[in-house]
Scaffold this active site. Sequence first.
Site, PDB file in Angstrom:
ATOM      1  CG  HIS A 121      10.013   1.190  20.461  1.00  0.00           C
ATOM      2  ND1 HIS A 121      11.063   0.436  19.989  1.00  0.00           N
ATOM      3  CD2 HIS A 121       9.773   0.761  21.726  1.00  0.00           C
ATOM      4  CE1 HIS A 121      11.436  -0.430  20.931  1.00  0.00           C
ATOM      5  NE2 HIS A 121      10.669  -0.247  21.991  1.00  0.00           N
TER       6      HIS A 121
ATOM      7  CG  ASP B  49       9.692   4.671  10.618  1.00  0.00           C
ATOM      8  OD1 ASP B  49       9.186   4.251  11.678  1.00  0.00           O
ATOM      9  OD2 ASP B  49       9.734   4.002   9.574  1.00  0.00           O
TER      10      ASP B  49
END
Length: 390
Positions: free
Chosen positions: A82, A294
């Site tokens: 992720h 991110d």
Amino acid sequence: YYYRFSNRFFWPLFHKFTERVSFLKEDWLCYKEVNSHFANAVIAEVADKPSPVIWIQDYHLAYVPHLIRKHKPDASISLFWHIPWPAYDFFKIAPCRQELLASLLCCDLVGFQTDWDRNHFLEAVEKELLVPIDFSHHTVTYQGHTTLVKACGASIDTSAWMKIASVPGIEKKVSNVRRDFNLSPTDFFGIGVDRLEYTKGIIERFLAIDIFLTRYPQFRGKFTFLQIASPSRTAMAEYQEYGKKVEDAAVAINNKYRANDWKPIVYYPFHVESEILAVYYRAADIAIISPFADGMNLVAKEFVAAQIDERGVLLLSQFAGAAREMPGASLVNPYDLEEFAREIKRALEMAPSAKKAVMQNMRAYLEINNVYKWVKDLLSPLSNQSRSPQ
């Protein structure tokens, strides 16, 4: 396992905050031991199941594939990573890099958020394990086992967010938000939603707002920014210190510009439920999501899905994975605060028709590329493989 290895090694290194990286062999051994508990639980669950499909999530469990493959060689294993995967110049800092890569290559499929992450992973495999890469098909064959490496960005339940943002009576709640913040019909309301975490660039976001108000004084008293910062890793001293710095930055900027009953930054250092977030999203003229790094950032997608009126603008860091999936988002560089401030002004002054067109395109994209498509894209190859002769 969590506070030390996962969050003092994996997290800072893979987000390129090398000055925060700490690697201790005892932590790596602890990490592998905890991974063995997860692996043993999975192995017990599938012991009597032929060719099970197993999906592992994120960097906390990166050693699990090796342990499962050793005990369940017929399993179809996928792991989705992720967070970002850094370029090799950063990754080679990791003392455990070869063990980590070898474990991930026990998977049949490894998923990453972006093609950049996927390509950085393949580069690391090629340079560390010295094995040939099929870059046209994004596959690696290592020790007789082939792994498909796929870029497939995580997403949200788009229809659920649209439903939350359009429940009966929500328009009244939106009006109440603007009233509670003393906003006139011509005033502007911005929102940021993050975990209270140093990679999110919250302090720099506040500094960009400071520059914005200095350069464009016509917005003083007319622009209010709500920052929601959910507590994260509160047992770690560095996170406690960061939270204090964020709060101090908000106070300093508010003291600088405060006038009458207006202050530019409203700071909520606590978790806010989805139903309330949807109200804030609908009330906002802009959302500012500006992390330094991110993997994806699902808040950006939540904001777009909740924009029922299609009147808001998404300001998004070019270093978030979502920047590659949100066509029309206004991209910002959290390191370039002057340009960041100019982008805030441009977003607030954008014509309503332009805002609507951009938001419609992003919402249409999210309706198709939702969380269910993400799961299907990652699990379908495994399901097909599990039905094939072993």
